[in-house]
Scaffold this active site. Structure first.
Site, PDB file in Angstrom:
ATOM      1  N   ASP A   1      -0.101  -6.659  -3.392  1.00 27.67           N
ATOM      2  CA  ASP A   1      -1.407  -6.412  -3.250  1.00 27.67           C
ATOM      3  C   ASP A   1      -2.025  -5.544  -4.456  1.00 27.67           C
ATOM      4  O   ASP A   1      -1.537  -5.220  -5.582  1.00 27.67           O
ATOM      5  CB  ASP A   1      -1.755  -5.456  -2.109  1.00 27.67           C
ATOM      6  CG  ASP A   1      -2.779  -6.180  -1.201  1.00 27.67           C
ATOM      7  OD1 ASP A   1      -3.898  -5.861  -1.732  1.00 27.67           O
ATOM      8  OD2 ASP A   1      -2.870  -6.504  -0.118  1.00 27.67           O
TER       9      ASP A   1
ATOM     10  N   ARG B   1       0.928  -1.255  -0.010  1.00 28.42           N
ATOM     11  CA  ARG B   1       0.063   0.184   0.004  1.00 28.42           C
ATOM     12  C   ARG B   1       0.896   1.378   0.107  1.00 28.42           C
ATOM     13  O   ARG B   1       0.751   2.149  -0.620  1.00 28.42           O
ATOM     14  CB  ARG B   1      -0.871   0.004   1.165  1.00 28.42           C
ATOM     15  CG  ARG B   1      -2.238  -0.819   0.767  1.00 28.42           C
ATOM     16  CD  ARG B   1      -2.001  -2.080   0.638  1.00 28.42           C
ATOM     17  NE  ARG B   1      -3.232  -3.053   0.358  1.00 28.42           N
ATOM     18  CZ  ARG B   1      -3.696  -3.664   1.413  1.00 28.42           C
ATOM     19  NH1 ARG B   1      -3.090  -3.782   2.549  1.00 28.42           N
ATOM     20  NH2 ARG B   1      -4.837  -4.213   1.129  1.00 28.42           N
TER      21      ARG B   1
ATOM     22  N   ASP C   1      -2.256  -0.715  12.897  1.00 28.16           N
ATOM     23  CA  ASP C   1      -2.718   0.388  11.816  1.00 28.16           C
ATOM     24  C   ASP C   1      -3.967   1.036  12.526  1.00 28.16           C
ATOM     25  O   ASP C   1      -4.106   2.083  12.084  1.00 28.16           O
ATOM     26  CB  ASP C   1      -3.055  -0.178  10.574  1.00 28.16           C
ATOM     27  CG  ASP C   1      -3.840  -1.187  10.223  1.00 28.16           C
ATOM     28  OD1 ASP C   1      -4.026  -1.998  11.473  1.00 28.16           O
ATOM     29  OD2 ASP C   1      -4.732  -1.218   9.358  1.00 28.16           O
TER      30      ASP C   1
ATOM     31  N   TYR D   1      -3.461  -5.111  15.621  1.00 28.07           N
ATOM     32  CA  TYR D   1      -3.437  -4.474  14.390  1.00 28.07           C
ATOM     33  C   TYR D   1      -2.886  -3.009  14.714  1.00 28.07           C
ATOM     34  O   TYR D   1      -3.652  -2.198  15.078  1.00 28.07           O
ATOM     35  CB  TYR D   1      -4.713  -4.349  13.560  1.00 28.07           C
ATOM     36  CG  TYR D   1      -4.959  -5.523  12.472  1.00 28.07           C
ATOM     37  CD1 TYR D   1      -4.390  -6.797  12.839  1.00 28.07           C
ATOM     38  CD2 TYR D   1      -5.507  -5.456  11.425  1.00 28.07           C
ATOM     39  CE1 TYR D   1      -4.445  -7.815  12.141  1.00 28.07           C
ATOM     40  CE2 TYR D   1      -5.805  -6.307  10.418  1.00 28.07           C
ATOM     41  CZ  TYR D   1      -5.073  -7.754  10.820  1.00 28.07           C
ATOM     42  OH  TYR D   1      -5.267  -8.663   9.803  1.00 28.07           O
TER      43      TYR D   1
ATOM     44  N   THR E   1      -0.418  -0.485   5.787  1.00 23.50           N
ATOM     45  CA  THR E   1      -0.137   0.998   5.693  1.00 23.50           C
ATOM     46  C   THR E   1      -0.860   1.777   4.589  1.00 23.50           C
ATOM     47  O   THR E   1      -0.304   2.751   4.088  1.00 23.50           O
ATOM     48  CB  THR E   1       1.332   1.058   5.167  1.00 23.50           C
ATOM     49  OG1 THR E   1       1.653   0.244   3.743  1.00 23.50           O
ATOM     50  CG2 THR E   1       2.277   0.094   5.907  1.00 23.50           C
TER      51      THR E   1
ATOM     52  N   GLU F   1      -9.866 -12.435   2.123  1.00 20.57           N
ATOM     53  CA  GLU F   1     -10.820 -11.550   1.351  1.00 20.57           C
ATOM     54  C   GLU F   1     -10.696 -11.791  -0.045  1.00 20.57           C
ATOM     55  O   GLU F   1     -10.248 -11.145  -1.006  1.00 20.57           O
ATOM     56  CB  GLU F   1     -10.259 -10.098   1.561  1.00 20.57           C
ATOM     57  CG  GLU F   1     -10.372  -9.759   3.155  1.00 20.57           C
ATOM     58  CD  GLU F   1      -9.620  -8.172   3.426  1.00 20.57           C
ATOM     59  OE1 GLU F   1     -10.201  -7.714   4.336  1.00 20.57           O
ATOM     60  OE2 GLU F   1      -8.624  -7.979   2.876  1.00 20.57           O
TER      61      GLU F   1
ATOM     62  N   HIS G   1      -6.514 -10.080  -3.682  1.00 15.91           N
ATOM     63  CA  HIS G   1      -5.413  -8.973  -3.821  1.00 15.91           C
ATOM     64  C   HIS G   1      -4.619  -9.172  -4.710  1.00 15.91           C
ATOM     65  O   HIS G   1      -3.249  -9.089  -4.472  1.00 15.91           O
ATOM     66  CB  HIS G   1      -4.647  -9.113  -2.375  1.00 15.91           C
ATOM     67  CG  HIS G   1      -5.747  -8.630  -1.091  1.00 15.91           C
ATOM     68  ND1 HIS G   1      -5.947  -7.333  -0.858  1.00 15.91           N
ATOM     69  CD2 HIS G   1      -6.450  -9.511  -0.038  1.00 15.91           C
ATOM     70  CE1 HIS G   1      -6.895  -7.290   0.200  1.00 15.91           C
ATOM     71  NE2 HIS G   1      -7.270  -8.747   0.513  1.00 15.91           N
TER      72      HIS G   1
HETATM   73  C1  ACM Z   1      -5.853  -8.847   6.636  1.00 11.71           C
HETATM   74  O1  ACM Z   1      -6.009  -7.994   7.354  1.00 11.71           O
HETATM   75  N1  ACM Z   1      -6.871  -8.681   5.486  1.00 11.71           N
HETATM   76  C2  ACM Z   1      -5.429 -10.124   6.675  1.00 11.71           C
END
Ligand code: ACM
Ligand code: ZN
Length: 755
Positions: free
Chosen positions: A181, A152, A413, A411, A463, A317, A253
């Site tokens: 990604d 990112r 972030d 996490y 990020t 995802e 992704h």
């Molecule tokens: C994730 O945070 N999509 C693994």
């Protein structure tokens, strides 16, 4: 005599606790015993026994450079620092013994010596003395990881090395590197040059947050690591005892790869490297053999670059919409006999297993995000549990190895303060230092067999919203210090207050090593409750260590001449409370809280339905403490959220008259946070039989209606009934245009005003 002996024993016990608190090591060693006396190590001579691994010899050399006028000794007997190999010690374990004449360091492995050196760095005082002590140490978990998203936003070779330095300081040993990604492919692959020529570049980056309505900065963004740079980083990490686990996230992704080689997608055209965040519907087409050829060729080069045991293959995802429409993917499902609702999920499991088999044939093991558990996959896959710990618990029950990295604790972030108006813009969420520290990966229900599958703990740094090294470090520290005790120490050997005390010394090291860090733990940490007897808000403050705090209630700037804080402050009629901590060495912000007044402030409140655990930040009293959130973010202030059931609270108005109720809610539909479907007020004098005095129904808010903070009111004839019940109806199922159709929506509230 007995009495004297008793006094002597008391004194020794006292001096021991005092001395131990003077020696500050993070993560806390398994056993640390400080005795009287200390040793001056300036000009020390070093001795390294023959059995010490060669890699450790270079690390010891680097440490020697930090000790002024030191050098190698010609004689073991005359040396001050003695490094000795002890094969009886476990991998990663080490011992240090300091007496008035020498420091003896023993370990059985390279990493053991590295950890001993990190401990020495922390116990070495400014004046080059070390307290006499004995340390016996070994980690609780073998896997102590940190993740970095270089897709990112791109981080230079030097920045990645600094990241590894921060890990090494905390005795961490696995670097999970997210290299590809939708927003960028960041690793050179010789066989597929377009991955970096095309896939490492995007036309611009989204501004702010949002899904349905977005705006771009239109500034081209690019970056990738050459294979030579990757090798340099792998070797640097190895010198710090850190193994790198590269992640090639698949089959979702993958937009950057599709933009480079469109035939890898189901529709085969129209792909562009994304400048926005979120989950792309376009994923690898796994009906085509060409795709597997691509994956295998990429992984061959990845294995050549990264010598470690694990390759992370993502798996998170991955929307299945394209597969369900694609002739090749449908043919693949048919060929595999996959049918019904679950077919596309099992198709992803087929991909996971095929890649797992390929890597296993090359002696490697896979790690995948917990989504891969949805299909039937090989037990040899290690599961990284990120959507909470449930996936990890289930995986360990099924016999998979597990790495715990739940977003609610790990996490980094996420915001680390509720006062987000003072924070750099972040993705959302809330994980402060205390929250990280409180994480325990074992549950009481786990069997010993399950526990043996929990390899360790990792924190992740995505990020999307992090662009500069200063910001990156601000998000890492001191939360990584807290994480290191979760990874290293047994639960009995963890103590949050002791950890906070040790942070005084740790920030000296941060500064010495040039790391930026967040200062929240050194500021005032407020809890806003109510004083029911005075019917007003009440503020309780804490802070790290014993630094004095001062406050004002008249709006003036607080200083050391203001009122000293000695305990909870009832704010009376004041509409603003300001406070500071007095510290010489760390600059901290002034804390300022405004209060709004209405008739329910400070009144007793009972909740008949409970907020969702993750969004119940405040106390029940938060709904009647006069605090209105200043920020439009779920992480901020004191938002509480209900989901799947109505808000149902009773306020004891104590006989006051009133004729209006307002609820303040925050709507952000792309995050499943919706406006209410209805609001009702009921009154009672006995808190048993309630009669409705007003009620409204609302239409579900449509997609394009602007989000934000919204207030819903009910007016009714003046009443002085003692009990007021307020019911706010939530959206039971998300509408058809939502990504998560059918799931219940959240309803966020910060205050129930009564007038
Ligand atoms: C994730 O945070 N999509 C693994
Ligand atoms: Zn397809």
């Amino acid at each position: 005599m007995k009495r004297l002996l008793y006094i002597f024993m008391m004194l020794t016990a006292l001096s021991c606790t005092v001395a131990e608190s003077e020696v500050s090591v993070i993560p806390q060693p398994q056993s640390l015993k400080v005795s009287s006396g200390s040793l001056d190590v300036s000009g020390a001579s070093f001795w390294i026994d023959e059995g010490v691994p060669a890699q450790a010899v270079s690390a010891i050399g680097l440490f020697m450079d930090e000790v002024p006028d030191s050098g190698m000794s010609q004689s073991r007997a005359k040396s001050l620092f003695r490094f000795v190999s002890n094969p009886d010690l476990a991998e990663d374990a080490y011992e240090i013994s300091v007496n008035r004449r020498r420091v003896r360091i023993s370990a059985s492995s390279f990493n053991g010596f590295l950890y001993a050196i990190q401990t020495l760095r922390q116990v070495l005082n400014e004046d080059m003395t070390v307290r006499c002590m004995k340390v016996k140490d070994a980690p609780r978990f073998g896997y102590r990881g940190m993740h970095l998203d270089s897709a990112r936003h791109f981080w230079s070779v030097d920045q990645v090395k600094k990241y590894l330095d921060i890990m090494a300081l905390h005795k961490m040993n696995r670097f999970h590197w997210h290299l590809t990604d939708d927003q960028g492919w960041r690793v050179e692959i010789k066989k597929y040059p377009l991955l970096t020529e095309v896939g490492s570049k995007r036309k611009g980056t989204v501004l702010g947050k949002g899904w349905y309505v977005i705006e771009y900065d239109n500034i081209p963004y690019e970056g990738f690591y050459t294979q030579e740079q990757i090798r340099e980083i792998v070797s640097y990490a190895a010198s710090k005892g850190i193994e790198i686990i590269p992640e090639i996230d698949l089959p979702g992704h993958m937009l950057a790869a599709l933009a480079s080689y469109p035939s890898l997608g189901c529709t085969g055209r129209g792909y562009e490297v994304w400048g926005r965040w979120g989950v792309s519907a376009d994923v690898l087409c796994v009906g085509k053999e060409e795709t597997f050829e691509f994956i295998e060729n990429v992984l061959l080069e990845i294995m050549d670059l990264f010598p470690g045991k694990y390759i992370h293959i993502g798996g998170d995802e991955c929307p299945k919409a394209r597969w369900k429409e694609c002739p090749a993917c449908k043919a693949r499902m048919k060929e595999l006999g996959l049918e019904g609702e679950d077919a596309a999920v099992q198709l992803q499991a087929y991909v996971t297993d095929r890649v797992e088999t390929f890597l296993a044939a090359h002696g490697r093991s896979i790690i995948g995000w917990d989504e891969i558990l949805a299909g039937d996959i090989s037990k040899s896959a290690t599961i990284m549990s990120w959507r909470g710990t449930d996936g990890g618990i289930a995986a360990s029950r099924a016999g998979h190895d597990v790495i715990m990295t739940p977003n609610s604790y790990c996490y980094l972030d996420y915001y680390q303060s509720r006062r987000i108006q003072d924070e750099p813009f972040a993705i959302g969420g809330f994980v402060d230092v205390r929250k990280v520290y409180s994480f325990e990966p074992f549950t009481s229900e786990m069997t010993p067999e399950q526990k043996s599958h929990i390899l360790g703990v990792q924190a992740n740094l995505w990020t999307e919203y992090i662009k500069t090294p200063e910001h990156l470090e601000y998000m890492l520290l001191p939360r990584m210090s807290a994480l290191s005790e979760v990874q290293w120490c047994s639960p009995e050997n963890r103590d949050y207050d002791r950890f906070l005390d040790k942070m005084t010394r740790m920030v000296d090291l941060y500064r010495k090593m040039g790391f930026n860090f967040a200062r929240h733990i050194f500021e005032v940490s407020p809890v806003i409750g109510v004083d029911e007897s005075l019917g007003c808000p009440q503020v309780t403050l804490t802070t790290q260590g014993d630094a004095p705090m001062y406050y004002t209630l008249d709006g003036s700037e607080p200083s050391v001449c203001s009122i000293p804080y000695t305990g909870p402050v009832s704010v009376g009629d004041s509409d603003v409370f300001k406070a500071i901590v007095d510290r010489d060495d760390i600059e901290t912000k002034v804390y300022c809280q405004h209060f709004t007044r209405h008739k329910a402030v400070g009144k007793p409140i009972t909740m008949n339905t409970k907020p969702a655990p993750y969004y119940s930040a405040g106390l029940p009293q938060s709904l009647v403490n006069g605090v209105l959130n200043e920020d439009e973010d779920a992480a901020a202030g004191e938002w509480m959220a209900w989901r799947g059931e109505p808000v149902d609270v009773v306020i004891d108005m104590g006989g006051e008259s009133y004729s209006k109720v307002s609820v303040r809610t925050f709507v952000s539909k792309w995050e499943d946070m919706y406006a209410p479907l209805g609001l009702s007020a009921y009154v009672s004098d006995d808190n048993e039989s309630f009669v409705e005095i007003a009620s409204e129904e609302y239409e579900i808010e449509q997609e394009r209606v602007p989000d934000g903070v919204k207030t819903y009111d009910l007016d009714f004839p003046d009443t002085s009934a003692r009990y007021l019940k307020v019911v706010v109806r939530t959206v039971p199922a998300l509408p058809s245009w939502s990504e998560r159709l059918g799931k219940p929506a959240y309803l966020f509230l910060d205050e129930i005003k009564v007038e």
